[in-house]
Structure formats: C-alpha cells, structure tokens
Scaffold this motif. Sequence first.
Motif, PDB file in Angstrom:
ATOM      1  N   UNK A 105     -52.110 -11.041  32.171  1.00 36.72           N
ATOM      2  CA  UNK A 105     -52.223 -11.168  30.902  1.00 36.72           C
ATOM      3  C   UNK A 105     -52.778 -12.560  30.339  1.00 36.72           C
ATOM      4  N   UNK A 106     -52.458 -13.615  31.391  1.00 36.13           N
ATOM      5  CA  UNK A 106     -53.186 -14.748  31.242  1.00 36.13           C
ATOM      6  C   UNK A 106     -54.650 -14.314  31.159  1.00 36.13           C
ATOM      7  N   UNK A 107     -55.309 -13.915  32.193  1.00 43.29           N
ATOM      8  CA  UNK A 107     -56.826 -13.536  32.315  1.00 43.29           C
ATOM      9  C   UNK A 107     -57.039 -12.797  31.152  1.00 43.29           C
ATOM     10  N   UNK A 108     -56.527 -12.106  30.595  1.00 47.60           N
ATOM     11  CA  UNK A 108     -56.789 -11.546  29.200  1.00 47.60           C
ATOM     12  C   UNK A 108     -56.981 -12.395  28.182  1.00 47.60           C
ATOM     13  N   UNK A 109     -56.289 -13.455  28.033  1.00 50.06           N
ATOM     14  CA  UNK A 109     -56.556 -14.434  26.911  1.00 50.06           C
ATOM     15  C   UNK A 109     -55.381 -15.391  27.089  1.00 50.06           C
ATOM     16  N   UNK A 110     -55.505 -16.754  27.261  1.00 53.59           N
ATOM     17  CA  UNK A 110     -54.740 -17.780  27.348  1.00 53.59           C
ATOM     18  C   UNK A 110     -55.469 -18.929  26.601  1.00 53.59           C
ATOM     19  N   UNK A 111     -54.544 -19.924  26.202  1.00 49.67           N
ATOM     20  CA  UNK A 111     -54.788 -21.130  25.686  1.00 49.67           C
ATOM     21  C   UNK A 111     -55.672 -22.152  26.641  1.00 49.67           C
ATOM     22  N   UNK A 112     -56.767 -22.540  26.228  1.00 45.59           N
ATOM     23  CA  UNK A 112     -57.743 -23.462  27.037  1.00 45.59           C
ATOM     24  C   UNK A 112     -56.697 -24.627  27.526  1.00 45.59           C
ATOM     25  N   UNK A 113     -56.695 -24.971  28.634  1.00 46.95           N
ATOM     26  CA  UNK A 113     -55.884 -25.944  29.129  1.00 46.95           C
ATOM     27  C   UNK A 113     -54.395 -25.690  29.694  1.00 46.95           C
ATOM     28  N   UNK A 114     -54.180 -24.523  29.467  1.00 45.10           N
ATOM     29  CA  UNK A 114     -52.766 -24.118  29.957  1.00 45.10           C
ATOM     30  C   UNK A 114     -52.858 -23.502  31.415  1.00 45.10           C
ATOM     31  N   UNK A 115     -51.941 -23.937  32.317  1.00 45.57           N
ATOM     32  CA  UNK A 115     -51.759 -23.253  33.760  1.00 45.57           C
ATOM     33  C   UNK A 115     -50.876 -21.858  33.668  1.00 45.57           C
ATOM     34  N   UNK A 116     -51.346 -21.406  34.304  1.00 49.48           N
ATOM     35  CA  UNK A 116     -50.619 -19.947  34.522  1.00 49.48           C
ATOM     36  C   UNK A 116     -49.623 -19.993  35.770  1.00 49.48           C
ATOM     37  N   UNK A 117     -48.453 -19.903  35.120  1.00 48.88           N
ATOM     38  CA  UNK A 117     -47.187 -20.106  36.226  1.00 48.88           C
ATOM     39  C   UNK A 117     -46.080 -19.130  35.551  1.00 48.88           C
ATOM     40  N   UNK A 118     -46.029 -17.771  35.985  1.00 46.35           N
ATOM     41  CA  UNK A 118     -45.027 -16.869  35.495  1.00 46.35           C
ATOM     42  C   UNK A 118     -43.761 -17.408  35.657  1.00 46.35           C
ATOM     43  N   UNK A 119     -42.870 -17.235  34.485  1.00 44.88           N
ATOM     44  CA  UNK A 119     -41.491 -17.813  34.452  1.00 44.88           C
ATOM     45  C   UNK A 119     -40.764 -17.471  35.693  1.00 44.88           C
ATOM     46  N   UNK A 120     -40.959 -16.365  36.556  1.00 46.37           N
ATOM     47  CA  UNK A 120     -40.210 -15.966  37.499  1.00 46.37           C
ATOM     48  C   UNK A 120     -40.640 -16.754  38.760  1.00 46.37           C
ATOM     49  N   UNK A 121     -41.722 -17.383  38.659  1.00 48.05           N
ATOM     50  CA  UNK A 121     -42.518 -18.270  39.921  1.00 48.05           C
ATOM     51  C   UNK A 121     -42.294 -19.652  39.625  1.00 48.05           C
ATOM     52  N   UNK A 122     -41.392 -20.403  38.444  1.00 47.32           N
ATOM     53  CA  UNK A 122     -41.091 -21.568  38.362  1.00 47.32           C
ATOM     54  C   UNK A 122     -40.001 -22.069  39.366  1.00 47.32           C
TER      55      UNK A 122
END
Length: 162
Positions: free
Chosen positions: A83-100
């Motif tokens: 989902x991040x690759x499809x579209x995200x806010x520029x400057x955001x870091x991809x870290x799925x909630x289950x991986x926090x």
Amino acid sequence: MILTIRDDPANGQPKTAGVTRRWISGSTIMNTAVTAIPAAVPAVALAHFEAEFSFETDCWDVHDALSTGRPDFVLLDVRSPEMFARGHIAGAISLPHGKIIGSALAAWPDDTLFVTYCAGPHCNGAARGAVRLARLGRPVKIMTGGVTGWIDEGFELATSGA
C-alpha cells in the motif's frame, strides 16, 4: 423567561414512532439521537476537546509542517509495504503497525514524536501503531483522516517502493 414543558397535547402520548415529542410554549421540539444525551457542560467540553490535540493532528497541520522541510516529528505510514508503494505521503517512513518494535525505533531519540497514519477513517491501523508506540514509551499522535483525508485536502501522494 421560564418555559413549561409538557407531553404532546394532541394525543397525550410522549412517544410517536419512536421519537419523543415535547411541546414548549406551543412549539414542537423533537428529541433526536443528537439531543437525547445532553451536551457536556462547557468546562468539560473544553477539557475533552483540548485533550484531543494531545492524541491527534490533522492532514493540514502535517502537510504544513512537512512543507517547512524541518518537521519536528517522524511520520509513519503503518500500512503494508504494498500500500505504501501504491501511494504515500512524501517524507513518511513505511513501518507497518505489526512491525513496530523497539529495535525498529533505535535510530530516533526516546523523546521523538511519531505521527502514525493509515488508509483513512475506515482503518484502525494508525491507532494500532499508536498503541504499539505508546507501549514502547514513545510519544505518539495519529493523523486523522489518513490517506483518504490527505487526498480530500487536495494533497498529492508520492509513489515509490517501500
């Protein structure tokens, strides 16, 4: 002025089709689901709404902070990498909630504010991520609206790999 409240004089019944009807000086006032529970007194409402800002921020404020080039928080997209690759806010870091987990946050000082977002108001991923961050003792807010809110504000999404 003091108003007298009494049951509907037309039929003497307080309820009609599941809605309570009351008369005040000859005018009908409908008690709806909105008014069935009275609003909080102003002091309680003030405390509640002020407290909300310690838990959340909105898309506009995040956009404004990011546009300075020096945001004072880390923006986490807690959706899947796909989902991040499809579209995200520029400057955001991809870290799925289950991986926090603690080791995933080691690069940031303990007092770093994290702002989580997910797909939108229909998604609870931002809250799930916020719970995990709070359990790790990290300051956290959610960005209300998520990607849906971001787009509704007219802001662009970036596309790239996670």
